[in-house]
Design an enzyme around this catalytic site. Structure first.
Site, short mmCIF file in Angstrom:
data_model
loop_
_atom_site.label_atom_id
_atom_site.label_comp_id
_atom_site.label_asym_id
_atom_site.label_seq_id
_atom_site.Cartn_x
_atom_site.Cartn_y
_atom_site.Cartn_z
N HIS A 1 0.86 -1.19 0.00
CA HIS A 1 0.00 0.00 0.00
C HIS A 1 0.89 1.24 0.00
CE1 HIS A 1 -2.15 3.18 2.45
NE2 HIS A 1 -2.98 3.01 1.45
N ASN A 2 0.51 2.27 -0.78
CA ASN A 2 1.32 3.50 -0.85
C ASN A 2 2.81 3.16 -0.85
OD1 ASN A 2 -1.07 4.83 -0.85
ND2 ASN A 2 -0.80 5.90 1.10
N GLU B 1 1.95 0.35 -5.59
CA GLU B 1 0.97 1.39 -5.84
C GLU B 1 1.63 2.73 -6.15
OE1 GLU B 1 -2.50 3.24 -3.16
OE2 GLU B 1 -1.87 1.22 -2.65
N ASP C 1 0.67 6.86 -6.41
CA ASP C 1 -0.26 7.97 -6.18
C ASP C 1 0.20 9.15 -7.01
OD1 ASP C 1 -2.51 8.06 -4.67
OD2 ASP C 1 -1.48 8.02 -2.75
N HIS D 1 1.91 11.40 -1.20
CA HIS D 1 0.60 11.22 -0.58
C HIS D 1 -0.07 12.59 -0.56
CE1 HIS D 1 -1.93 9.18 2.78
NE2 HIS D 1 -2.46 9.06 1.59
N GLU E 1 -3.30 5.48 -8.49
CA GLU E 1 -4.25 6.38 -7.82
C GLU E 1 -4.08 7.71 -8.55
OE1 GLU E 1 -6.40 6.09 -5.05
OE2 GLU E 1 -6.23 3.98 -5.52
#
Length: 755
Positions: free
Chosen positions: A304-305, A334, A336, A349, A383
């Protein structure tokens, strides 16, 4: 006795390291300090200190280093590339989560000597056999305790050593062993005599007892006696006769015993401490599962992230975080993406103080590291928070940098009824994002929808918001709710992983396509698992689902992934940078099948009409509960938790089962006072496991503390289906998941059907 022999120390590169060099340690563009580095005589420890500091120095072991990168191969060294040429720069990369060490030498020759020297030492450490390894530990301890470096050890030095080794032995017993080893009666031990002392100290009575049970003469195990042991205790049945001979050939140190096809106590102990004597079935460590089933039939190691090395609010975004996750076999990383200031998209983020890295650098890193640990496909969830213009730039980078590695069209041109397999997708990267129109011609609603999955999910996740609030992540910089458009170029790169909003299991059953996947927050997943467990399992036989941590986990903590695996969710994304129970479970599940990042789900989770649900494990075909009985016999050389002089651990062992709710259980032994060196428990812990195919078993050793929380000493986690029955050693891992040899537990495990 130098276990390294004369060979490695005579190597010209290693000689340079032993002589020592002044290298610049680089932490950033502005932080560059000179440090004196040298390799100690043991051929394993690298020592360094600042030239100005008083007595302070640091050391690390060659065994902690995973690899050496030459030239400008880290973000830090790239940032100073103008100042120092590539041929004087190198990076030491450590196992686990320890940060890199970026170094600059004075000359290309010196850099080369360190690069090649460290590589040779790593190779040497990796290829040592059990006996050399044991000799190496003894040698290390001798070096540490021989304070005045005269190559001898008096009784006072031996007593200090015992404390260092976590042994609390009464003076009398220690003196008795010392006197027995001091054959020359000189009042001190030389290295050979010390080896004898160490042997007596580490003599394993509990192993000797097992040996005695099967040995006719108490001296050796003849071939048929070893066969008996393998077939009765180790539950090996048919194959035990051939295996017995192989074990003697492999582990018996005495040539005369080998000639008689016999095994001595030394050989027996070496076998029990080896990979074949470990709790984890060696054949399950290899790639052994069927890799030709649809992607939806596998659990997939997911992060995640991925760009974050620390917390979610202020932490550093880094390419190293991607490298570390991919090296651990992670197959879903991932990204973003946000608009960057000069037309180049950035990764961080959003709306937080985390630092930013360029999207194109992330993709270049992915290109280089994606298939080093595993050649099965990597899924790349975007994302996407970018404007159409910068989305088009992203599409250009993806196509140009990844080339053929990026899958941009259906494998056979047909609209699929099921997802392709990991085998068919070897070496390919799959983009997961919104798509303007799917493999069919249905146009979906994405054009007016938020483009980011997690934002969209925040709508469903009212847990952290009051009813009237819009979800925080959905606000753009001006505070207005954003509706973004999709770039056709980016949309065209999405093939098998099209992000869609989840409209319920009923809708998915009638309208869902196998190439559509939804994301679920941890709280939504838990709710669905409880309310509609069987529906969720059925859904996951055909479509992929991705789970991510709730928005309140700003410090990058993790949720328990087991609850999500229980309903067959494949992409259960964890914060890989955060060590602890949850990552231990992830490492435990994915430690099988060649650590390739894909584990085949049990058959009752691959059948579309399955009736299995985690709340009712009995209602399925082939239901067969098992009894697991673990006799925790002893521990060996557990590390000290508290480095304070004279502190010794009081260890206890806890065994925990993670699986369907009915299988969740933990049992622990009592604690042993003041003995981390060779504690003996001889206690049996019993469990009944209803869905063994889904269960993970975790062994944790803790230092008992009456007044406060117990301290963690070491752990080992593995799938229930990978356990070998019989007398086994468990080689413990640190909090970070790295090996801490020679720390181990000795257990006797039996698995039987529940009658």
């Amino acid at each position: 006795m130098d276990p390294e022999g004369s060979r490695i120390q005579d190597d010209p590169d290693v000689k340079v390291m032993i002589a020592g060099s002044t290298l610049r340690k680089i932490k950033s563009k502005s932080w560059k300090r000179q440090r004196h580095f040298r390799l100690l005589e043991d051929g394993l420890t690298i020592w360094y200190k600042s030239r100005w500091a008083g007595k302070g120095h640091s050391t690390f072991s060659v065994t902690e280093i995973e690899a050496v990168r030459e030239g400008h191969q880290s973000e830090v060294l790239l940032s100073i590339a103008e100042e120092f040429p590539a041929d004087v720069c190198f990076t030491l990369v450590f196992h686990g989560r320890q940060g890199n060490l970026d170094l600059v030498a004075d000359s290309p020759q010196e850099a080369k000597a360190w690069i090649q020297g460290v590589r040779k030492l790593i190779h040497k450490a990796q290829t040592m056999d059990e006996k050399e390894r044991l000799d190496q530990w003894v040698w290390d301890w001798f070096q540490k305790a021989d304070k005045n470096k005269d190559g001898k050890m008096n009784f006072k030095e031996v007593r200090t050593l015992l404390k260092m080794m976590n042994v609390d032995m009464n003076e009398e017993h220690a003196l008795q062993l010392f006197t027995m080893a001091d054959k020359s009666e000189s009042g001190s031990l030389e290295i050979e005599q010390f080896v004898h002392f160490y042997r007596m100290l580490t003599q394993r009575d509990e192993v000797w007892k097992v040996f005695q049970d099967y040995s006719g003469d108490g001296e050796k195990l003849m071939l048929d006696e070893l066969e008996n042991f393998l077939s009765i205790e180790q539950q090996e049945g048919e194959q035990s006769s051939q295996h017995a001979q192989d074990l003697i050939d492999c582990y018996e140190p005495s040539e005369s015993a080998k000639k008689q096809s016999a095994m001595s106590l030394d050989g027996f102990q070496m076998y029990l401490c080896s990979r074949e004597g470990s709790l984890f079935k060696p054949e399950h460590r290899q790639l052994h599962q069927d890799m030709s089933q649809p992607l939806s039939h596998y659990f997939i190691s997911s992060s995640h992230n991925t760009y974050l090395l620390e917390d979610q609010l202020r932490g550093q975004s880094s390419l190293e975080a991607y490298i570390q996750a991919l090296k651990r076999g992670c197959r879903c990383v991932e990204v973003d993406c946000w608009d960057g200031s000069d037309g180049e998209p950035v990764v961080y983020h959003g709306h937080t103080l985390t630092s930013k890295i360029l999207f194109r650098d992330v993709i270049s890193t992915l290109k280089e590291y994606a298939f080093k640990a595993s050649d099965f496909p990597v899924i790349l969830p975007l994302e996407n928070h970018c404007s159409v213009e910068q989305q088009t730039v992203m599409a250009k980078h993806l196509s140009q940098i990844l080339g053929d590695t990026l899958l941009t069209s259906l494998l056979d041109g047909q609209v699929p009824q099921q997802l392709p397999s990991p085998q068919e997708l070897r070496g390919r990267i799959l983009l997961k994002a919104k798509k303007i129109s799917g493999p069919g011609d249905c146009v979906d609603e994405t054009l007016t929808d938020e483009i980011s999955d997690e934002e969209e999910m925040a709508n469903d996740d009212a847990e952290s918001l009051s009813p009237g609030d819009p979800p925080a992540e959905c606000l753009n910089e001006t505070g207005k709710k954003s509706k973004s458009k999709l770039s056709r170029e980016l949309s065209d790169l999405v093939v098998y992983c099209k992000s869609v909003h989840f409209h319920g299991f009923e809708h998915a059953r009638s309208h869902g396509e196998c190439c559509e996947m939804s994301s679920f927050s941890e709280s939504k997943t838990k709710r669905l698992a409880k309310e509609a467990g069987t529906d969720f399992v059925q859904y996951n036989t055909r479509q992929l689902s991705r789970i991510y941590p709730g928005g309140l986990r700003t410090e990058s903590s993790n949720y328990n992934p087991q609850e999500m695996w229980n309903v067959g969710c494949q992409i259960v994304a964890l914060n890989f940078q955060t060590a602890g129970l949850e990552m231990d479970l992830n490492d435990g599940l994915f430690g099988q099948n060649g650590c390739c990042g894909y584990v085949l789900k049990p058959d009752f989770m691959r059948d579309g009409s399955t009736q299995f649900g985690p709340e009712k494990p009995k209602e399925r075909q082939g239901y067969k509960p098992l009894r697991l009985s673990i006799q925790v016999i002893s521990g060996q050389q557990l590390p000290k938790v508290n480095q304070k002089e004279g502190s010794i651990v009081d260890p206890l062992v806890r065994v925990e089962i993670y699986g369907v709710p009915q299988d969740q259980a933990k049992e622990e032994t009592s604690h042993i006072n003041n003995n981390g060196f060779n504690p003996v428990w001889n206690e049996t812990l019993n469990f009944v496991v209803h869905a063994p195919e889904l269960a993970l078993v975790r062994f944790e050793v803790e230092d008992h503390d009456k007044a406060s929380r117990n301290d963690f000493i070491g752990q080992f986690t593995l799938p229930f289906t990978c356990i070998q029955a019989g007398y086994r050693h468990i080689h413990l891992l640190s909090k970070d998941g790295t090996a801490i040899p020679p720390a181990s537990l000795f257990v006797n495990v039996s698995i039987s059907e529940l009658t």
